[in-house]
Design a protein around this motif. Structure first.
Motif, mmCIF file in Angstrom:
data_model
loop_
_atom_site.group_PDB
_atom_site.id
_atom_site.type_symbol
_atom_site.label_atom_id
_atom_site.label_comp_id
_atom_site.label_asym_id
_atom_site.label_seq_id
_atom_site.Cartn_x
_atom_site.Cartn_y
_atom_site.Cartn_z
ATOM 1 N N SER A 43 0.813 -1.209 0.000
ATOM 2 C CA SER A 43 0.000 0.000 0.000
ATOM 3 C C SER A 43 0.854 1.269 0.000
ATOM 4 N N THR A 44 2.169 1.150 0.166
ATOM 5 C CA THR A 44 3.061 2.301 0.136
ATOM 6 C C THR A 44 3.209 2.775 -1.302
ATOM 7 N N LEU A 45 3.128 4.086 -1.488
ATOM 8 C CA LEU A 45 3.238 4.659 -2.829
ATOM 9 C C LEU A 45 4.592 5.331 -3.021
ATOM 10 N N TRP A 61 16.290 -0.321 -6.766
ATOM 11 C CA TRP A 61 14.840 -0.392 -6.837
ATOM 12 C C TRP A 61 14.460 -0.352 -8.300
ATOM 13 N N THR A 62 13.379 -1.014 -8.621
ATOM 14 C CA THR A 62 12.869 -0.977 -9.986
ATOM 15 C C THR A 62 11.348 -1.062 -9.955
ATOM 16 N N VAL A 63 10.753 -0.754 -11.077
ATOM 17 C CA VAL A 63 9.303 -0.845 -11.224
ATOM 18 C C VAL A 63 9.007 -1.872 -12.310
ATOM 19 N N TYR A 69 9.868 -2.539 -6.554
ATOM 20 C CA TYR A 69 10.603 -3.649 -5.952
ATOM 21 C C TYR A 69 11.988 -3.191 -5.508
ATOM 22 N N ASP A 70 12.422 -3.651 -4.350
ATOM 23 C CA ASP A 70 13.803 -3.474 -3.907
ATOM 24 C C ASP A 70 14.495 -4.811 -4.155
ATOM 25 N N GLY A 117 6.082 -1.644 -2.644
ATOM 26 C CA GLY A 117 4.987 -0.693 -2.799
ATOM 27 C C GLY A 117 4.497 -0.598 -4.222
ATOM 28 N N GLN A 118 3.709 0.428 -4.444
ATOM 29 C CA GLN A 118 3.111 0.682 -5.756
ATOM 30 C C GLN A 118 3.673 1.975 -6.317
#
Length: 121
Positions: A43-45, A61-63, A69-70, A117-118
């Motif tokens: 739920s963390t943005l 980190w990547t998306v 994602y870490d 998170g998102q």
């Protein structure tokens, strides 16, 4: 004659290495901390600016598909090599990830253990 023996020895070692490498398969299942199951983590943005601050193999980190994602701890374990995985650090790596892994279940399962998170829209 000595050169031939050295060449044969090198070829044998290379052949054995190749046989070992090709006979072992990497198990993508990661016994990580279970962040994916944490409601707080999902739920963390984060913004792309947040992600861009983590753009190295030692802090990555990547998306992928809207999730952040870490993957720092996974970089050295990546079966394709750390350099390949590090290309996704600090950015939206969706297209790179999908190009390499498509819809394969094992890589997606491995990735799911690192969600933090998102991506904020």
């Amino acid at each position: 004659m000595k050169k031939i023996a050295i060449i044969v020895g090198v070829l044998v070692v290379l052949g054995l290495g190749y046989m070992y490498y090709s006979s072992t398969s990497y198990d993508y299942r990661y016994s990580g901390s279970g962040l994916a199951s944490s409601t707080a983590a999902t739920s963390t943005l984060y913004t792309l600016t947040d992600v861009a601050a983590h753009a190295s193999a030692t802090n990555c980190w990547t998306v992928v598909d809207g999730k952040v994602y870490d993957v720092t701890s996974f970089i050295p374990q990546h079966p394709g090599g750390a350099a390949k995985a590090a290309k996704m650090c600090g950015k939206d790596g969706s297209s790179l990830f999908m190009k390499q892994h498509g819809g394969q279940e094992d890589p997606m399962e491995a990735l799911s253990h690192f969600v933090i998170g998102q991506l904020k829209k």
